[in-house]
Write an enzyme that holds these catalytic residues in place. Structure first.
Site, mmCIF file in Angstrom:
data_model
loop_
_atom_site.group_PDB
_atom_site.id
_atom_site.type_symbol
_atom_site.label_atom_id
_atom_site.label_comp_id
_atom_site.label_asym_id
_atom_site.label_seq_id
_atom_site.Cartn_x
_atom_site.Cartn_y
_atom_site.Cartn_z
ATOM 1 N N GLU A 1 12.629 50.035 -38.148
ATOM 2 C CA GLU A 1 12.334 50.978 -37.049
ATOM 3 C C GLU A 1 13.621 51.469 -36.436
ATOM 4 O OE1 GLU A 1 9.799 49.601 -33.840
ATOM 5 O OE2 GLU A 1 8.434 48.689 -35.287
ATOM 6 N N ASN B 1 5.991 41.394 -36.977
ATOM 7 C CA ASN B 1 6.904 42.344 -36.352
ATOM 8 C C ASN B 1 7.480 41.733 -35.076
ATOM 9 O OD1 ASN B 1 7.955 45.184 -35.951
ATOM 10 N ND2 ASN B 1 6.804 44.914 -34.050
ATOM 11 N N GLU B 2 8.790 41.611 -35.031
ATOM 12 C CA GLU B 2 9.524 41.237 -33.820
ATOM 13 C C GLU B 2 8.990 40.025 -33.061
ATOM 14 O OE1 GLU B 2 9.385 44.825 -31.454
ATOM 15 O OE2 GLU B 2 11.033 45.705 -32.556
ATOM 16 N N TRP C 1 10.747 55.378 -36.475
ATOM 17 C CA TRP C 1 9.647 55.135 -35.544
ATOM 18 C C TRP C 1 9.560 56.365 -34.674
ATOM 19 C CZ3 TRP C 1 5.916 51.570 -35.321
ATOM 20 C CH2 TRP C 1 5.027 51.702 -34.237
ATOM 21 N N HIS D 1 1.388 43.067 -36.222
ATOM 22 C CA HIS D 1 2.211 43.852 -35.293
ATOM 23 C C HIS D 1 1.558 43.784 -33.905
ATOM 24 C CE1 HIS D 1 5.174 47.432 -35.053
ATOM 25 N NE2 HIS D 1 4.766 47.219 -33.826
ATOM 26 N N ARG E 1 5.503 52.747 -43.552
ATOM 27 C CA ARG E 1 5.298 51.405 -42.993
ATOM 28 C C ARG E 1 4.125 51.428 -42.014
ATOM 29 N NH1 ARG E 1 8.278 48.537 -38.260
ATOM 30 N NH2 ARG E 1 6.883 46.752 -38.206
ATOM 31 N N GLN F 1 -1.483 50.952 -32.314
ATOM 32 C CA GLN F 1 -0.910 52.144 -31.686
ATOM 33 C C GLN F 1 -1.496 53.455 -32.196
ATOM 34 O OE1 GLN F 1 3.199 50.309 -32.252
ATOM 35 N NE2 GLN F 1 3.524 51.428 -30.360
ATOM 36 N N GLU G 1 2.256 53.898 -26.802
ATOM 37 C CA GLU G 1 3.494 53.125 -26.689
ATOM 38 C C GLU G 1 3.290 51.934 -25.736
ATOM 39 O OE1 GLU G 1 6.181 52.763 -28.491
ATOM 40 O OE2 GLU G 1 6.779 51.267 -27.021
ATOM 41 N N TRP G 2 2.396 51.042 -26.126
ATOM 42 C CA TRP G 2 2.149 49.792 -25.402
ATOM 43 C C TRP G 2 2.026 50.044 -23.888
ATOM 44 C CZ3 TRP G 2 0.423 47.229 -29.247
ATOM 45 C CH2 TRP G 2 1.059 47.265 -30.493
ATOM 46 N N ASN H 1 14.667 46.141 -36.542
ATOM 47 C CA ASN H 1 14.291 47.252 -35.666
ATOM 48 C C ASN H 1 15.443 47.458 -34.703
ATOM 49 O OD1 ASN H 1 11.853 47.221 -36.956
ATOM 50 N ND2 ASN H 1 10.657 46.542 -35.204
ATOM 51 N N PHE I 1 7.382 59.018 -29.370
ATOM 52 C CA PHE I 1 8.392 58.731 -30.396
ATOM 53 C C PHE I 1 8.151 59.519 -31.689
ATOM 54 C CE2 PHE I 1 9.349 54.912 -27.923
ATOM 55 C CZ PHE I 1 10.695 54.693 -28.195
ATOM 56 N N TYR J 1 17.275 50.096 -31.766
ATOM 57 C CA TYR J 1 17.204 51.291 -30.929
ATOM 58 C C TYR J 1 18.421 51.453 -30.036
ATOM 59 C CZ TYR J 1 12.222 51.544 -32.112
ATOM 60 O OH TYR J 1 11.038 51.654 -32.782
HETATM 61 C C1 FCB Z 1 9.215 48.335 -31.082
HETATM 62 C C2 FCB Z 1 7.802 48.128 -31.568
HETATM 63 C C3 FCB Z 1 7.068 49.414 -31.867
HETATM 64 C C4 FCB Z 1 7.382 50.492 -30.860
HETATM 65 C C5 FCB Z 1 8.864 50.639 -30.643
HETATM 66 C C6 FCB Z 1 9.253 51.723 -29.691
HETATM 67 O O1 FCB Z 1 9.614 47.206 -30.358
HETATM 68 O O2 FCB Z 1 7.815 47.359 -32.739
HETATM 69 O O3 FCB Z 1 5.706 49.117 -31.945
HETATM 70 O O4 FCB Z 1 6.727 50.213 -29.688
HETATM 71 O O5 FCB Z 1 9.395 49.417 -30.205
#
Ligand code: FCB
Length: 535
Positions: free
Chosen positions: A412, A197-198, A461, A152, A107, A50, A468-469, A338, A477, A340
């Site tokens: 995050e 990660n996730e 984050w 990640h 991180r 990213q 952002e993917w 993580n 962010f 949100y």
């Molecule tokens: C998480 C990801 C991170 C970022 C946030 C918004 O799922 O780990 O890379 O994209 O969302």
């Protein structure tokens, strides 16, 4: 005593007003650094793909995202990570901005294709190792704890092409080799490792919805050229868990004692609330948590998938051997979280749902952000992210209860504003909403800690606006604004707020987090000098 209807009505009204007032006051509660334990890590987070850019520089091979971003239609506005924030060239300046936040931790993740461009088939790329080594050294010199994620979302494309990457058990040995390369080269200085990660989000995004590479899915979830949304996420996650466990096993036996660090994994967590005030939806909310969070954490703590999943998937769910179970249950020092958002959950076993909730892979739960057209919390720039600060407290409580209060880090948490047409830098840096977001989520986290949760750190984050993917660069962010033309970083109001929040405290230095880490300062200085001489 006779109670009249009016009295009942008044009582009800009073209790409603009271709970509303309580909720408001909880969410408006002021938060201070001193409400967190001493030695608590406060940081900001990023990931390699990213921010780094330098797509094929210094021996890096193409990775899965490099390839995916160049397929037309995959990413919003045709954005790619080819340049990203150019962190590869600007890392020293970036460490300055990290430092100016006053955080005691940072991180970041390691690009697999930079360090091992061909995986196990090739050599370690010394320039890749040197890049991360310099980051680590420069952070430590500033008293900032490197908190490293090994993986990640990005891996060498060659692994995808050779054997289908995460779909194959062969990926486990590849991952172990990569992880060991990291322990060997950086473990003398890195004390916090997270392996993956996730895994749960990755399995879902890449193999259920087909929105992340390799874009596998099937109906009703999507229309991809290959894949099976009902089964592949299960195999992929299984391989990721075993990869984690095997890497952690090597760390425990060969490195941990010598290097004195800790190892964990990071779960994507969302809090679920019942859509309707009925038992079926309360059950659905619990089931959704089991099928998303416990799916990846139960095996690592108890050695098997949650009973709810066994019940609905039957033999479709992969099994662990007793040897694997042993490895899994000894593989965690802490859990990374993580978090949100919260979503509503609707039962799809006994109720009619849209087709995608009506599947075992989703736990027969339909998730939505709205009830009767009213969002669960204020909307953000992400379609499925809403501002629900109490969700933070609830999710920490869930993990605490289910996993016997294992040490946790919030790895995050962050906010992106809804996109507006032609928005300028002047507007985007005035991010009062982001400040409000972090204050409210931190206050919720502080409540969870007061309630006994063993949480040891919190990472925003993200350090700066980045790729952002699938949403590309317009979803922002960052605590720092990044100008897409010049790549100049500008602190937003939130960066100043964070720095202020952190300096109003006496516990902000890394010595608190890792006793003795300054002993290696001399060694670092010597190494940096030699590297300079070699260049
Ligand atoms: C998480 C990801 C991170 C970022 C946030 C918004 O799922 O780990 O890379 O994209 O969302």
């Amino acid at each position: 005593m006779k109670v009249t209807v009016t009295q009942i009505f008044l009582l009800l009204l009073l209790s409603l007003v009271h709970s509303f007032a309580e909720q408001r006051s909880n969410e408006e509660e002021e938060v201070e650094r001193s409400q967190f334990p001493s030695g608590f890590l406060f940081g900001a987070a990023t990931s390699s793909y990213q921010i780094e850019g330098a797509v094929l520089e210094d021996g890096k091979s193409p990775n899965n995202w490099d390839v995916f971003c160049h397929i037309p239609g995959g990413i919003k506005n045709g954005d790619t990570g080819d340049i990203a924030d150019d962190h590869y060239h600007q890392f020293l300046e970036d460490i300055e901005i990290i430092h100016s936040l006053g955080v005691n931790a940072y991180r970041f993740s390691i690009s697999w294709s930079r360090v091992l461009p061909r995986g196990r088939l090739g050599e370690v790329n010394p320039k890749g190792v040197m890049f991360y080594s310099k980051i680590i050294d420069n952070l430590l010199l500033k008293g900032i704890e490197p908190y490293v994620t090994i993986y990640h979302h990005d891996h060498p494309q060659e692994l995808e092409e050779r054997f289908g990457a995460w779909l194959s058990p062969l990926m486990q040995e590849e991952f172990v080799h990569f992880a060991e390369t990291c322990f060997e080269n950086f473990g003398d200085r890195v004390k916090y490792w997270t392996t993956i990660n996730e895994p749960n989000l990755l399995a879902e995004m890449a193999y259920l919805w087909g929105r992340y590479p390799p874009a596998h899915c099937s109906a009703p979830f999507g229309n991809c050229s290959s894949g099976n949304s009902d089964t592949e996420p299960l195999f992929v996650l299984h391989n990721m868990l075993l990869s984690h466990a095997k890497a952690a096993n090597i760390y425990r036996h060969k490195y941990q004692l010598k290097q004195g660090g800790f190892i964990g994994i990071i779960a994507n967590t969302l809090m679920c609330e019942p859509l309707r005030d009925i038992e079926l939806d309360r059950e659905a909310a619990k089931r959704a948590l089991a099928f998303y969070i416990a799916w990846m954490l139960d095996p690592l703590v108890f050695g098997d998938y949650p009973p709810e999943m066994r019940q609905y998937h039957g033999n479709g769910l992969p099994r662990f051997t007793s040897e694997e179970t042993k490895l899994l249950t000894q593989s965690l020092d802490f859990i990374g979280i993580n978090h949100y958002t919260s979503l509503y959950a609707k039962d799809c076993i006994h109720s009619t749902c849209s087709s995608d909730g009506d599947r075992a892979i989703q736990g027969f739960v339909y998730l939505t952000g709205e009830r009767d057209g009213v969002p669960i919390g204020e909307r953000t720039g992400m379609r499925r992210f809403f501002i629900v600060p109490r969700g933070m407290e609830k999710i920490i409580e869930y993990v605490k209860e289910r996993y016997n209060n294992m040490p946790m880090f919030v790895t995050e948490n962050g906010y992106s504003p809804p996109e507006k047409q032609d928005e300028q830098e002047e507007d985007l840096v005035q991010d009062a909403k982001r400040i409000e977001f972090h204050k409210a989520y931190l206050a919720a986290l502080a409540r969870a800690i007061r309630n006994g949760a063993d949480v040891r750190g919190y990472f925003i984050w993200s350090l700066m606006d980045n790729f952002e993917w699938v949403y590309g660069y317009n979803t922002r962010f960052g605590l720092y604004y990044v100008d897409r033309q010049t790549l100049r970083r500008t602190p937003k109001l939130s960066a100043r707020w964070y720095a202020n929040f952190l300096t109003n405290s006496g516990h902000n230095h890394v010595e608190n987090a890792i006793p003795g880490s300054f002993k290696i300062k001399d060694a670092i200085l010597t190494r940096l000098k030699t590297q300079k001489a070699e260049m």
